[in-house]
Design a protein around this motif. Structure first.
Motif, short mmCIF file in Angstrom:
data_model
loop_
_atom_site.label_atom_id
_atom_site.label_comp_id
_atom_site.label_asym_id
_atom_site.label_seq_id
_atom_site.Cartn_x
_atom_site.Cartn_y
_atom_site.Cartn_z
N ALA A 205 0.91 -1.31 -0.15
CA ALA A 205 0.11 -0.10 -0.03
C ALA A 205 0.92 1.27 0.05
CB ALA A 205 -0.80 0.00 1.27
N SER A 206 1.75 1.23 0.78
CA SER A 206 2.64 2.26 0.93
C SER A 206 3.26 2.66 -0.57
CB SER A 206 3.98 2.07 2.19
OG SER A 206 3.28 2.04 3.24
N PHE A 207 3.85 1.71 -0.90
CA PHE A 207 4.65 2.04 -2.44
C PHE A 207 3.74 1.97 -3.70
CE2 PHE A 207 7.92 1.39 0.47
CZ PHE A 207 8.94 2.21 0.10
N ASN A 208 2.72 1.60 -3.24
CA ASN A 208 1.48 1.41 -4.31
C ASN A 208 1.88 0.54 -5.46
OD1 ASN A 208 -1.23 2.56 -5.05
ND2 ASN A 208 -0.16 3.52 -7.02
N ALA A 209 2.32 -0.67 -4.99
CA ALA A 209 3.15 -1.70 -5.68
C ALA A 209 2.08 -2.41 -6.62
CB ALA A 209 3.79 -2.57 -4.64
N PRO A 210 2.52 -2.83 -7.75
CA PRO A 210 1.59 -3.48 -8.59
C PRO A 210 1.51 -5.12 -8.18
CG PRO A 210 3.64 -3.36 -9.69
CD PRO A 210 3.89 -2.58 -8.35
N VAL A 211 0.86 -5.32 -7.20
CA VAL A 211 0.82 -6.67 -6.72
C VAL A 211 -0.71 -7.32 -6.42
CG1 VAL A 211 1.25 -5.97 -4.08
CG2 VAL A 211 1.64 -8.38 -5.07
N VAL A 212 -1.00 -8.27 -6.76
CA VAL A 212 -2.47 -8.77 -6.48
C VAL A 212 -2.33 -9.94 -5.41
CG1 VAL A 212 -4.40 -10.04 -7.32
CG2 VAL A 212 -3.30 -8.31 -8.65
N PHE A 213 -3.00 -9.59 -4.28
CA PHE A 213 -2.81 -10.69 -2.97
C PHE A 213 -4.04 -11.58 -3.41
CE2 PHE A 213 -0.77 -7.01 -1.21
CZ PHE A 213 0.24 -7.34 -0.69
N PHE A 214 -3.68 -12.95 -3.49
CA PHE A 214 -4.69 -13.84 -3.94
C PHE A 214 -5.03 -14.85 -3.05
CE2 PHE A 214 -6.94 -17.14 -5.97
CZ PHE A 214 -7.74 -16.68 -6.93
N CYS A 215 -5.85 -14.72 -2.08
CA CYS A 215 -6.08 -15.63 -0.96
C CYS A 215 -7.10 -16.57 -1.26
CB CYS A 215 -6.64 -14.56 0.41
SG CYS A 215 -6.87 -15.77 1.67
N GLN A 216 -6.68 -17.78 -1.25
CA GLN A 216 -7.69 -19.02 -1.32
C GLN A 216 -8.18 -19.25 -0.05
OE1 GLN A 216 -6.63 -22.06 -4.50
NE2 GLN A 216 -4.72 -20.70 -4.10
N ASN A 217 -9.25 -18.67 0.31
CA ASN A 217 -9.87 -19.22 1.54
C ASN A 217 -10.67 -20.54 1.23
OD1 ASN A 217 -11.50 -19.61 3.80
ND2 ASN A 217 -12.62 -17.57 3.59
N ASN A 218 -10.04 -21.65 1.68
CA ASN A 218 -10.50 -22.72 1.62
C ASN A 218 -11.10 -23.38 3.03
OD1 ASN A 218 -8.30 -23.78 3.23
ND2 ASN A 218 -7.26 -24.82 1.51
N HIS A 219 -11.24 -22.55 3.71
CA HIS A 219 -12.07 -22.64 4.98
C HIS A 219 -11.29 -23.43 6.19
CE1 HIS A 219 -15.42 -21.27 2.60
NE2 HIS A 219 -16.06 -21.33 3.80
N TRP A 220 -10.18 -24.18 5.77
CA TRP A 220 -9.47 -24.92 6.72
C TRP A 220 -8.04 -24.62 6.51
CZ3 TRP A 220 -11.71 -27.14 10.62
CH2 TRP A 220 -13.23 -27.48 10.52
#
Ligand SMILES: Cc1ncc(C[n+]2csc(CCOP(=O)(O)OP(=O)(O)O)c2C)c(N)n1
Length: 390
Positions: A205-220
């Protein structure tokens, strides 16, 4: 079927005594483009990024082949050919859908479960098994595929992804003609509790970096349910860092592909990071060393069968005239893939475990030397008696 198993702990399955209190979380709407019974639904926000219908057979093919790869790898582990296997069944849409959204110059940073993403990045599938057979610490050249090696230290790769994204930013500042690119950091709902994820998001966020955080919420997270990891939907955490967060139906490959394409476009255009929470389910065990019947209810598992990511795209393809021959040809391809995989694994050199002891520290360490001695004694126990075995 009574739908619930008893647990060895006597606790209600999926709960850790005293941790979850208060009302259940209110669940936000998820982005969905394909319903569970295979119907298309319009979406104003992400519809423009939806995949072309001409790609649907290809998306289905990759999901089908990676599920069969998963089944074959599980069998190889059970037959003693792999030390461990990490199944991905249930998460095919999240992985293939996001992988298809990436362009050649983008760079993915996986956990240990991203076999579907590996397929989309052109990694030869048998090479993934080298790590799980113990013949190597890697298996492929990350630079050849823009796909980092599997990271087993939870969440460490989110920091690597942000660092890489900051590098992309600097390269582009130095060379305005450089190809726009972004990094994708894969991680799980359990890893979201690690400090590394917080640091990665603050820096991004601070550097406005070109990154996508892809969280797989697989529930466990192994036996810990996701509601213990977070009191708010994970996608909503992005607001605290000051960038967009989107929850997508992680079993809907069209929606995953569209949302990831949108997020990557956002990042490549210099608008900063995005958090995607792909709401999905680990349909199998955490690894082949895990037994989920000990901690979760069979009724829960069954409820996710109805949301199977392959089944819903198959329903859509069949309803829109895809011939049976497409599915029978795919079955043949999967059988050939399995035979090739098996042959490749059986031909891989046996792992040299003594090497592990030599690479733990730069200098010999007395504790490790003692462990090496114990291991050699153990191994000697398997030698025939006339060769010194016990
Ligand atoms: C730093 C660290 N702590 C603990 C572990 C042990 N561990 C391995 S997998 C796992 C659960 C991860 O769950 P999640 O992030 O939801 O991903 P999933 O395995 O469900 O894909 C844990 C605690 C680890 N590998 N690294």
């Amino acid at each position: 079927m009574d739908g619930a198993r008893s647990t060895t702990s006597g606790l209600e399955p999926g709960r850790t005594d005293g941790v979850v209190t208060g009302p259940p979380q209110e669940q936000p709407a998820m982005v969905q483009l394909l319903t569970e019974d295979g119907h298309l639904v319009p979406d104003d926000r992400f519809g423009d990024f939806a995949p072309d219908p001409a790609t649907y057979p290809g998306l289905y093919r990759d999901m089908f082949l990676i599920r069969r790869f998963d089944q074959e790898s599980t069998a190889l582990q059970r037959q003693g050919q792999l030390a461990l296997w990490v199944p991905l069944t249930g998460q095919e849409a999240a992985q293939i859908g996001s992988g298809w959204a990436m362009q050649a110059a983008d760079y993915a940073f996986p956990t240990y479960r991203e076999h579907g993403v590996a397929l989309t990045r052109g990694v030869d599938l048998p090479n993934i098994l080298r790590l799980f057979r113990g013949t190597t610490n890697g298996g492929w050249d990350p630079r050849e595929h823009n796909f980092q090696l599997y990271t087993l230290v939870l969440a460490a790769q989110t920091l690597h992804a942000v660092g890489y994204a900051m590098g992309i930013q600097r390269d582009r500042a130095a060379d305005p003609d450089a190809v726009p690119a972004a990094a994708v950091a894969y991680f799980g709902d359990g890893a979201s509790s690690e400090g590394d994820v917080h640091e990665a998001m603050v820096f991004a966020a601070s550097f406005n970096a070109p990154v996508v955080f892809f969280c797989q919420n697989n529930h466990w997270a192994i036996s810990v349910p996701s509601e213990v990891q977070t009191r708010v939907p994970l996608a909503e955490r992005a607001a605290g860092y000051g960038f967009p967060g989107v929850r997508v139906d992680g079993n809907d490959i069209l929606a995953v592909n569209a949302v990831t394409a949108w997020a990557l476009d956002h990042a490549r255009r210099g608008k900063g990071p995005v958090l995607i929470e792909a709401f999905t389910y680990r349909m199998s065990a955490h690894t082949t060393a895990d037994d989920p019947t000990k901690y979760r209810a069979s009724a829960e598992e069954e409820s996710w069968v109805a949301r199977d990511p392959l089944r819903r795209l198959e329903s859509h393809l069949r309803a829109t005239g895809t011939p049976d021959s497409f599915f029978t040809d795919l079955e043949g391809e999967a059988v050939e893939q399995a035979a090739r995989l098996r042959k490749a694994v059986l031909a891989m050199e046996a792992p040299d475990l003594s090497h592990r002891f030599g690479t733990a520290y730069a200098e010999p360490h007395p504790l490790v030397q003692e462990e090496l001695r114990q291991w050699r004694d153990y191994e000697a126990g398997f030698a025939p008696a006339d060769e010194g075995g016990k």
